[in-house]
Write an enzyme that holds these catalytic residues in place. Structure first.
Site, PDB file in Angstrom:
ATOM      1  N   ASP A 219       0.863  -1.188   0.000  1.00  0.00           N
ATOM      2  CA  ASP A 219       0.000   0.000   0.000  1.00  0.00           C
ATOM      3  C   ASP A 219       0.896   1.233   0.000  1.00  0.00           C
ATOM      4  OD1 ASP A 219      -2.932  -0.868   0.497  1.00  0.00           O
ATOM      5  OD2 ASP A 219      -1.842  -2.005   1.999  1.00  0.00           O
TER       6      ASP A 219
ATOM      7  N   ARG B  25       4.361   3.138   3.028  1.00  0.00           N
ATOM      8  CA  ARG B  25       5.119   2.083   3.714  1.00  0.00           C
ATOM      9  C   ARG B  25       6.626   2.209   3.521  1.00  0.00           C
ATOM     10  NH1 ARG B  25       0.378   1.136   6.156  1.00  0.00           N
ATOM     11  NH2 ARG B  25      -1.074  -0.147   4.974  1.00  0.00           N
TER      12      ARG B  25
ATOM     13  N   ARG C  39      -7.153  10.268   1.804  1.00  0.00           N
ATOM     14  CA  ARG C  39      -6.730   9.228   0.855  1.00  0.00           C
ATOM     15  C   ARG C  39      -7.469   9.361  -0.478  1.00  0.00           C
ATOM     16  NH1 ARG C  39      -8.045   3.887   3.847  1.00  0.00           N
ATOM     17  NH2 ARG C  39      -7.002   2.960   2.039  1.00  0.00           N
TER      18      ARG C  39
ATOM     19  N   LYS D  39      -9.296   1.206  -5.709  1.00  0.00           N
ATOM     20  CA  LYS D  39     -10.109   0.759  -4.581  1.00  0.00           C
ATOM     21  C   LYS D  39     -10.964   1.923  -4.073  1.00  0.00           C
ATOM     22  CE  LYS D  39      -6.129   1.313  -1.459  1.00  0.00           C
ATOM     23  NZ  LYS D  39      -5.100   0.638  -0.671  1.00  0.00           N
ATOM     24  N   HIS D  40     -12.102   1.644  -3.450  1.00  0.00           N
ATOM     25  CA  HIS D  40     -12.669   0.346  -3.033  1.00  0.00           C
ATOM     26  C   HIS D  40     -14.019   0.224  -3.734  1.00  0.00           C
ATOM     27  CE1 HIS D  40     -10.086   1.905   0.223  1.00  0.00           C
ATOM     28  NE2 HIS D  40      -9.775   0.654   0.459  1.00  0.00           N
TER      29      HIS D  40
ATOM     30  N   HIS E 185     -12.931  -2.001   8.463  1.00  0.00           N
ATOM     31  CA  HIS E 185     -11.881  -2.728   9.187  1.00  0.00           C
ATOM     32  C   HIS E 185     -12.383  -3.148  10.569  1.00  0.00           C
ATOM     33  CE1 HIS E 185      -9.270  -0.757   6.202  1.00  0.00           C
ATOM     34  NE2 HIS E 185      -8.425  -1.736   6.444  1.00  0.00           N
TER      35      HIS E 185
ATOM     36  N   ASP F 240     -10.670  -7.067  -0.613  1.00  0.00           N
ATOM     37  CA  ASP F 240      -9.953  -6.490   0.517  1.00  0.00           C
ATOM     38  C   ASP F 240      -9.679  -7.644   1.482  1.00  0.00           C
ATOM     39  OD1 ASP F 240      -8.752  -4.585   2.129  1.00  0.00           O
ATOM     40  OD2 ASP F 240     -10.416  -3.177   2.004  1.00  0.00           O
TER      41      ASP F 240
END
Length: 514
Positions: free
Chosen positions: A73, A81, A141, A171-172, A184, A258
């Site tokens: 990601d 990351r 995001r 996404k998503h 999540h 996901d």
């Protein structure tokens, strides 16, 4: 290929190791996963992640005779990351530029960094259409609240990744909207009407579908009653993943779920049952990011379904064909050894990337200066802003203060807002310094509370620079100016200082600085 080899290609797995340990190799040998997803937990350094990805490639090829998709990601902003310098902007900061050229170039530079350390797939861009002030769990995001802007910039960013031979993953699907609840953590339902979904959420994905068959798309775990009357989450919905996406929108790329170990899925089905159901409903690859035990159960559950005929091998082969098409494209790239390294010390960087990132900040700021509404017929006569002989700058970032001072072109008094600063002391300092103009940078709740606590009179001489989330400051009235940059760039202070006269000229004409 054997059934075991074919089924392995349908999985993207995560693991906690930072190297290919004997237990990880044993798991790969037994299940032959076709794809891997790495997180912060897997990363110690550039050299370590490069070595890990090389090991994954060789181990995967050893047991399956196929190259893996190795993904991460790397959206930018807080979802970054890799150690990239300067820090990559979030999607909203790119969105505010409204520049497809900058979006594509950022996608390309990101792709080059990913390839430098062995990744060939990025779980980005986010194509959710979200109002930055809505409090959505997606937040910065998203490229923004305009579906046309999200479409154009999302597609451009994806083209940049493809140019670097990195597979983009939009996404998503079919869109999270402005929902605050996070899948999540729980099962979430999107109650938007069919008309609203078509006018807003689905538009970016329709544009993305035209990129061809060398791309991927991630399904949401949300429930969409307007798209599936049975109220199955999109991950397990044939009307969404097959009828809408494949048949109506003519999408030809990979479909990925996901994480099936998120609560939005796990609360409904055990991971192994969820994996089979998602594959039967339209997904090509299912994601499980934790626990060799749970992952192993899912591999075996799907293998048994193939052998029993519950999962038809024709359907399996159809998915395999799409996966291998993408892998052939992603595996072709080999870096030219004559090209310069993108590694500098402990970070990934390059001159080209730094220029693009700086241009995004610059264009972001310029967009902030565009009038938000056309003047009315009886526009009040503008009053010339007087020269500002002194500026006070307050920020929780020493980089913001130092870069502002370098480009201010006038005397600057500064106050570094350390972690234990008191807002009363800060306002007392501004009073003592007799600041005709104060520039206050905010990055979190504490600095946001400072600017909100100012009196109406104090606000009139304050320019607020929001380097954090949109929700930090949703009401802009009363301040001389609010610059919503959403981007804590190392040169933010410099750019604000360089454009200070433009900022003052575009501010409220009813107040003249002296």
């Amino acid at each position: 290929m054997t059934v075991e080899e074919k089924v392995g290609q349908l999985f993207i797995v995560g693991f906690p190791q930072k190297t290919v340990t004997p237990d990880l190799e044993k798991f790969i040998a037994a299940n032959k996963p076709g794809s891997f997803l790495l997180f912060k937990r897997n990363i110690l350094s550039i050299e370590q992640i490069r070595n890990l990805n090389t090991q994954l490639y060789r181990t995967s090829f050893k047991y399956s005779k196929l190259p893996p998709l190795i993904s991460i990601d790397q959206e930018g902003g807080s979802v970054s990351r890799l150690p990239i310098y300067p820090a990559p902007p979030n999607a909203l900061a790119i969105g505010q530029t409204q520049s497809p050229l900058l979006a594509e170039e950022m996608g390309y530079q990101t792709g080059l960094f990913l390839r430098e350390v062995g990744f060939n797939m990025n779980l980005a861009p986010v194509l959710d259409v979200t109002d930055p002030l809505s409090g959505s769990f997606i937040g910065v995001r998203s490229f923004g609240s305009d579906p046309d802007v999200v479409s154009e910039l999302g597609v451009a960013y994806s083209k940049g990744l493809l140019k670097a031979r990195v597979i983009p993953t939009a996404k998503h699907f079919p869109g999270t909207g402005n929902l605050k609840a996070d899948p999540h953590l729980s099962v979430v339902q999107n109650n938007s009407s069919l008309e609203a979904l078509k006018q807003t959420d689905l538009k970016p994905f329709e544009a993305y579908a035209k990129l061809g068959d060398k791309v991927a798309l991630m399904l949401s775990h949300l429930i969409y009653p307007a798209l599936d009357k049975s109220r199955e989450p999109a991950s397990f919905s044939k009307p969404i993943a097959q009828d809408l996406l494949r048949e109506e929108m003519k999408y030809k790329g990979l479909v990925i779920t996901d994480d099936l170990q998120m609560q939005g899925s796990k609360q409904l089905l055990r991971p192994e049952v969820a994996a089979l159901k998602a594959l039967q409903s339209g997904a090509d690859i299912v994601m499980l990011t934790w626990s060799f035990a749970d992952q192993g159960k899912a591999f075996e559950f799907v293998r048994k379904a193939v052998r029993s005929g519950d999962f038809k091998e024709d359907l399996l082969n159809e998915k395999l064909h799409r996966i291998l098409t993408v892998k052939a494209f992603a595996n072709l790239y080999r870096k030219n050894p004559a090209l310069p390294s993108l590694t500098q010390g402990l970070t990934l960087t390059s001159k080209d990337y730094s220029e693009v990132e700086a241009n995004i900040l610059d264009q972001n700021l310029r967009t902030n200066l565009i009038p938000r509404a056309l003047p009315g017929k009886k526009e009040p006569q503008k009053r010339k802003v007087a020269s500002v002989n002194k500026v006070c700058v307050l920020a929780p970032s020493s980089a913001f203060i130092s870069s502002f001072k370098k480009s201010a072109g006038r005397p600057v008094s500064s106050k570094y807002l350390t972690g234990d600063f008191n807002k009363d002391l800060a306002t007392d300092w501004m009073t003592t310094m007799k600041c005709p103009l104060s520039v206050i940078a905010i990055t979190g709740p504490k600095t946001a509370a400072l600017v909100k606590s100012l009196t109406a009179q104090e606000k009139k001489s304050v320019i607020v620079v929001n380097l954090g989330a949109p929700k930090l400051l949703t009401k802009e009235k009363g301040y001389l100016r609010v610059l919503q940059l959403y981007f804590n760039h190392k040169d933010s202070g410099q750019k604000v200082a360089q454009h200070l006269d433009d900022i003052l000229a575009s501010s409220a004409a009813s107040y003249v600085l002296r």
